[in-house]
Motif scaffolding. Sequence first.
Motif, mmCIF file in Angstrom:
data_model
loop_
_atom_site.group_PDB
_atom_site.id
_atom_site.type_symbol
_atom_site.label_atom_id
_atom_site.label_comp_id
_atom_site.label_asym_id
_atom_site.label_seq_id
_atom_site.Cartn_x
_atom_site.Cartn_y
_atom_site.Cartn_z
ATOM 1 N N SER A 17 26.639 11.223 -6.999
ATOM 2 C CA SER A 17 26.294 10.547 -8.253
ATOM 3 C C SER A 17 25.923 11.566 -9.313
ATOM 4 C CB SER A 17 25.111 9.596 -8.032
ATOM 5 O OG SER A 17 25.516 8.531 -7.224
ATOM 6 N N ALA A 18 25.084 12.526 -8.971
ATOM 7 C CA ALA A 18 24.655 13.519 -9.953
ATOM 8 C C ALA A 18 25.694 14.623 -10.132
ATOM 9 C CB ALA A 18 23.318 14.127 -9.530
ATOM 10 N N GLU A 38 32.287 20.064 -2.689
ATOM 11 C CA GLU A 38 31.936 18.791 -2.066
ATOM 12 C C GLU A 38 32.336 18.830 -0.588
ATOM 13 O OE1 GLU A 38 30.304 15.849 -2.457
ATOM 14 O OE2 GLU A 38 31.114 15.397 -0.466
ATOM 15 N N TRP A 63 27.683 10.182 6.020
ATOM 16 C CA TRP A 63 26.970 11.179 6.838
ATOM 17 C C TRP A 63 26.274 10.504 8.007
ATOM 18 C CZ3 TRP A 63 27.344 16.393 6.161
ATOM 19 C CH2 TRP A 63 27.831 16.858 4.938
ATOM 20 N N PRO A 85 22.797 5.486 5.746
ATOM 21 C CA PRO A 85 24.113 5.975 5.313
ATOM 22 C C PRO A 85 23.983 6.824 4.049
ATOM 23 C CG PRO A 85 23.840 3.644 4.798
ATOM 24 C CD PRO A 85 22.634 4.050 5.566
ATOM 25 N N SER A 93 27.186 8.973 -2.705
ATOM 26 C CA SER A 93 26.709 7.640 -2.336
ATOM 27 C C SER A 93 27.124 6.594 -3.362
ATOM 28 C CB SER A 93 25.191 7.658 -2.140
ATOM 29 O OG SER A 93 24.863 8.574 -1.117
ATOM 30 N N ASN A 97 27.769 2.731 -2.197
ATOM 31 C CA ASN A 97 26.649 1.867 -2.554
ATOM 32 C C ASN A 97 27.063 0.446 -2.920
ATOM 33 O OD1 ASN A 97 27.355 1.844 -5.283
ATOM 34 N ND2 ASN A 97 25.862 3.395 -5.873
ATOM 35 N N ALA A 98 26.048 -0.391 -3.150
ATOM 36 C CA ALA A 98 26.308 -1.815 -3.419
ATOM 37 C C ALA A 98 26.562 -2.067 -4.907
ATOM 38 C CB ALA A 98 25.139 -2.661 -2.931
ATOM 39 N N MET A 99 26.627 -0.994 -5.696
ATOM 40 C CA MET A 99 27.069 -1.026 -7.099
ATOM 41 C C MET A 99 26.112 -1.713 -8.069
ATOM 42 S SD MET A 99 31.012 -1.838 -6.136
ATOM 43 C CE MET A 99 30.554 -2.411 -4.511
ATOM 44 N N LEU A 100 24.926 -2.103 -7.613
ATOM 45 C CA LEU A 100 24.018 -2.833 -8.509
ATOM 46 C C LEU A 100 23.531 -1.903 -9.618
ATOM 47 C CD1 LEU A 100 22.045 -4.667 -5.710
ATOM 48 C CD2 LEU A 100 23.768 -5.654 -7.241
ATOM 49 N N VAL A 226 28.576 23.656 1.984
ATOM 50 C CA VAL A 226 27.730 24.810 1.661
ATOM 51 C C VAL A 226 26.674 24.991 2.761
ATOM 52 C CG1 VAL A 226 26.138 25.809 -0.031
ATOM 53 C CG2 VAL A 226 28.119 24.486 -0.806
ATOM 54 N N ALA A 601 18.769 12.825 -7.025
ATOM 55 C CA ALA A 601 17.675 11.853 -6.833
ATOM 56 C C ALA A 601 16.414 12.503 -6.269
ATOM 57 C CB ALA A 601 18.147 10.731 -5.910
ATOM 58 N N ASN A 611 16.969 -0.078 -8.294
ATOM 59 C CA ASN A 611 17.988 0.730 -7.613
ATOM 60 C C ASN A 611 18.173 2.058 -8.345
ATOM 61 O OD1 ASN A 611 18.306 -2.220 -7.652
ATOM 62 N ND2 ASN A 611 19.659 -1.807 -5.958
ATOM 63 N N ILE A 612 18.597 3.080 -7.639
ATOM 64 C CA ILE A 612 18.424 4.425 -8.209
ATOM 65 C C ILE A 612 19.708 5.164 -8.573
ATOM 66 C CG2 ILE A 612 16.197 4.730 -7.084
ATOM 67 C CD1 ILE A 612 17.679 6.616 -5.107
ATOM 68 N N ASN A 613 20.865 4.529 -8.400
ATOM 69 C CA ASN A 613 22.096 5.238 -8.756
ATOM 70 C C ASN A 613 22.128 5.579 -10.251
ATOM 71 O OD1 ASN A 613 24.749 6.256 -8.279
ATOM 72 N ND2 ASN A 613 25.597 4.381 -9.141
HETATM 73 C C1 LIG Z 1 24.720 2.136 1.357
HETATM 74 C C2 LIG Z 1 24.051 2.422 0.040
HETATM 75 C C3 LIG Z 1 23.871 1.392 -0.884
HETATM 76 C C4 LIG Z 1 23.267 1.666 -2.105
HETATM 77 N N1 LIG Z 1 23.245 0.682 -3.071
HETATM 78 C C5 LIG Z 1 22.851 1.003 -4.324
HETATM 79 C C6 LIG Z 1 23.022 0.079 -5.397
HETATM 80 O O1 LIG Z 1 23.560 -1.019 -5.240
HETATM 81 N N2 LIG Z 1 22.598 0.441 -6.639
HETATM 82 C C7 LIG Z 1 21.999 1.646 -6.871
HETATM 83 O O2 LIG Z 1 21.602 1.908 -8.004
HETATM 84 N N3 LIG Z 1 21.846 2.552 -5.865
HETATM 85 C C8 LIG Z 1 22.304 2.271 -4.625
HETATM 86 N N4 LIG Z 1 22.220 3.205 -3.635
HETATM 87 C C9 LIG Z 1 21.579 4.491 -3.922
HETATM 88 C C10 LIG Z 1 22.421 5.441 -4.762
HETATM 89 O O3 LIG Z 1 23.802 5.251 -4.582
HETATM 90 C C11 LIG Z 1 22.044 6.881 -4.392
HETATM 91 O O4 LIG Z 1 20.655 7.024 -4.448
HETATM 92 C C12 LIG Z 1 22.666 7.894 -5.335
HETATM 93 O O5 LIG Z 1 24.057 7.790 -5.216
HETATM 94 C C13 LIG Z 1 22.176 9.292 -4.979
HETATM 95 O O6 LIG Z 1 22.828 10.237 -5.777
HETATM 96 P P1 LIG Z 1 22.698 11.794 -5.449
HETATM 97 O O7 LIG Z 1 23.563 12.479 -6.423
HETATM 98 O O8 LIG Z 1 21.282 12.162 -5.370
HETATM 99 O O9 LIG Z 1 23.278 11.962 -3.967
HETATM 100 P P2 LIG Z 1 24.733 11.589 -3.407
HETATM 101 O O10 LIG Z 1 25.435 10.650 -4.314
HETATM 102 O O11 LIG Z 1 24.522 11.154 -2.000
HETATM 103 O O12 LIG Z 1 25.533 12.956 -3.468
HETATM 104 C C14 LIG Z 1 25.301 14.045 -2.643
HETATM 105 C C15 LIG Z 1 26.654 14.700 -2.419
HETATM 106 O O13 LIG Z 1 26.449 15.977 -1.881
HETATM 107 C C16 LIG Z 1 27.383 16.207 -0.843
HETATM 108 N N5 LIG Z 1 26.792 17.230 0.030
HETATM 109 C C17 LIG Z 1 25.685 17.117 0.783
HETATM 110 N N6 LIG Z 1 25.428 18.275 1.410
HETATM 111 C C18 LIG Z 1 26.398 19.138 1.036
HETATM 112 C C19 LIG Z 1 26.667 20.494 1.348
HETATM 113 N N7 LIG Z 1 25.866 21.196 2.152
HETATM 114 N N8 LIG Z 1 27.769 21.077 0.802
HETATM 115 C C20 LIG Z 1 28.572 20.381 -0.045
HETATM 116 N N9 LIG Z 1 28.356 19.089 -0.363
HETATM 117 C C21 LIG Z 1 27.265 18.478 0.160
HETATM 118 C C22 LIG Z 1 27.539 14.850 -0.210
HETATM 119 O O14 LIG Z 1 28.720 14.751 0.547
HETATM 120 C C23 LIG Z 1 27.517 13.942 -1.423
HETATM 121 O O15 LIG Z 1 28.795 13.761 -1.963
HETATM 122 C C24 LIG Z 1 22.798 2.969 -2.383
HETATM 123 C C25 LIG Z 1 22.951 3.991 -1.454
HETATM 124 C C26 LIG Z 1 23.596 3.739 -0.260
HETATM 125 C C27 LIG Z 1 23.790 4.865 0.714
#
Ligand SMILES: Cc1cc2nc3c(=O)[nH]c(=O)nc-3n(C[C@H](O)[C@H](O)[C@H](O)COP(=O)(O)OP(=O)(O)OC[C@H]3O[C@@H](n4cnc5c(N)ncnc54)[C@H](O)[C@@H]3O)c2cc1C
Length: 633
Positions: A17-18, A38, A63, A85, A93, A97-100, A226, A601, A611-613
């Motif tokens: 996401s980020a 990635e 994961w 997950p 994620s 995710n559930a896209m909310l 990484v 996050a 929700n935190i996306n």
């Molecule tokens: C099943 C599920 C349902 C959810 N439903 C919702 C929802 O409906 N609405 C909402 O707002 N939020 C929802 N969330 C939460 C939200 O999607 C996540 O909190 C958000 O996507 C987190 O973003 P992030 O960038 O911190 O991490 P992520 O999006 O998880 O990204 C981390 C990325 O880093 C990669 N990575 C990790 N380690 C390494 C490494 N060592 N080397 C290279 N790449 C690596 C991973 O593969 C991944 O692609 C849900 C989450 C899940 C899992």
Amino acid sequence: MEKLLAQYDYVIIGGGSAGAVLASRLSEDENCTVLLLEAGVDEVPLSDVPWSYLTLQRTYLDWDFKTESSSNYCLAMHNHQCRWPRGKVLGGSSVLNAMLYIRGNKRDYDSWAALGNVGWDYESVLPYFKRSEDARVKELADSPYHKKNGYLTVEYFKYNPPIADYIVHSGEELGYKVHDVNGANQTGFTHSFGTLRDGLRCSTAKAYLRPASKRKNLYVSLESFVEKILVRKDDKSKVAQGVLFRKGKRRFIVGAKREVILSAGAIQSPQLLMLSGIGPRHHLEKMNISVVHHAPGVGQNLQDHVGMGGIIYIIDPPHSISERNKFSMKLSEITKLRNIREMLWNSSGPLYTTAYSAGMAFLNTKYFNILSSCQSGFCRSHSTMELLHISNIVLRNFDNSRLTSIVALDFTKTFDTVNHDLLLAELKYADGFDYPDIQLIFSAFSDYGILAANLYGVESNTATRLYENITKDTQAFGIFPLLLRPRSRGFIELKSTDPDEAPAIVPNYFEDSQSVRFMERMRRTRLMRKLNARSNPNPIPGCLQFDSSSDKYWACYARHFTSTIYHPVGTCKMGLASDCYAVVDARLRVHGIARLRVIDASIMPYLVSGNINVPTIMIAEKGADMIKEDWQS
Ligand SMILES: Cc1cc2nc3c(=O)[nH]c(=O)nc-3n(C[C@H](O)[C@H](O)[C@H](O)COP(=O)(O)OP(=O)(O)OC[C@H]3O[C@@H](n4cnc5c(N)ncnc54)[C@H](O)[C@@H]3O)c2cc1C
């Protein structure tokens, strides 16, 4: 990516996401080069389909983490472990995710700023929410809180069965507003909208990376894991230089001329920092990792929205509805051939919905009792100190009567330690009632045990008994209550120095029964009485000693069917250098290490109330701006 260069201006770890937002925004400047590493593969067409939410977990796109076994929570699950997950795919994620689409409460961001994080108050972050957004919801067109033409499209779910309207309007009958919960006020009910484009998933890979894919200065390397961040350390400084990563069977070192940006999410960002020698000294020494930088907060402060899973209400659809079997959905029917055809030929039908899109509510239960007993205006005249005094009374009451409640446990746990600011912020706004502590997410179908066992990992015996006599033909809807600002704190620690081995995840969950009591009130509304809504008559095994209408039963239930919608945050907390648990500063730079930022996050000091996306996307939008500013000056 065809050829790896020796160095890039920016090396981003994780395209979730980020990370996807950062790669897209930083590569807007064609004078700099950006490498996005990635670990996972590209998105697949199936992940576009909203209903596929239920099928993507536990595949190669996930994961598939698990919490450590506990004797306090996740008791109904195999080995007392809850599944967590996380997306292992471009878009991270946001693909699973559930896209909310939820932003949280204004006060959340004000409380981040109150910790000394300049620029993170609500007024300052709102422009970044708006910048990211392409609001395609008619009702939001003239709202000052929304905007069109951003990368991330926002729409209503294209399909919802009639029960969804009943749910939202029964909230209205209880006196709650049905309105934009991302706008002026959060408390109330809403039909769900999501990060969707033409009804299909809009991940950050789709939103931000596809439009940037032709840029010559953006390099995306998939299946690139990484293993270490490389830091040059001498007497005077510690500077991030680049990373070591594995692609296939080969290992590569790549340099970062400007910065390394860690966006691996709230579990793997702290894991990778620790593997690179940045973390709590005692833990690194225990793991025989040489300490590059003592950072006690890495992996600490883990927070998640904990809730109760598996709660369903059985209903009798109204006779006036012509297609009674479509009033609420039947899980077994949704993937039938006719619905697949409906999607392919007419771009409509139930595959355009998810398990959790039948409406949502944000409610304030925690202060309800004291505040509803206040006479008009009385509470509003209280000073902060008086409110603090009231909170002590609440505390004592909770202490004495319902120690098993998460509210009580949370309060007692942190009241004396770290969380005064947040508590004060909450109390300050409690009398306005617009700082909800509970989120209810509704689903328009009945789980008859399948999801409990397959998705959440509930022991099959327990699932069978909990859903006894509830069949795939039972018409029902589900409610998923979540605690919005739990005060319990967990942690992430290494179990091994092998980067491939998952870290220990210890969320320290507890639970609350307030929201279930709210559901009982909702069940008695005129609309729900019309449907003869009644709770599942089967008690959960493990809690049979309690009367199923008692608080004790629900506290026990929560410890058994502990559930989450996977919102871990806080493990690389943002804060002042004087806070020894802060990992990054307000510009998201790691304290004590130059040219290294964490942007995902994990930096949230407190979990937001929703929700935190989208909040994570906002963080990345703001982070990208800060990086650009810092390198311009
Ligand atoms: C099943 C599920 C349902 C959810 N439903 C919702 C929802 O409906 N609405 C909402 O707002 N939020 C929802 N969330 C939460 C939200 O999607 C996540 O909190 C958000 O996507 C987190 O973003 P992030 O960038 O911190 O991490 P992520 O999006 O998880 O990204 C981390 C990325 O880093 C990669 N990575 C990790 N380690 C390494 C490494 N060592 N080397 C290279 N790449 C690596 C991973 O593969 C991944 O692609 C849900 C989450 C899940 C899992």
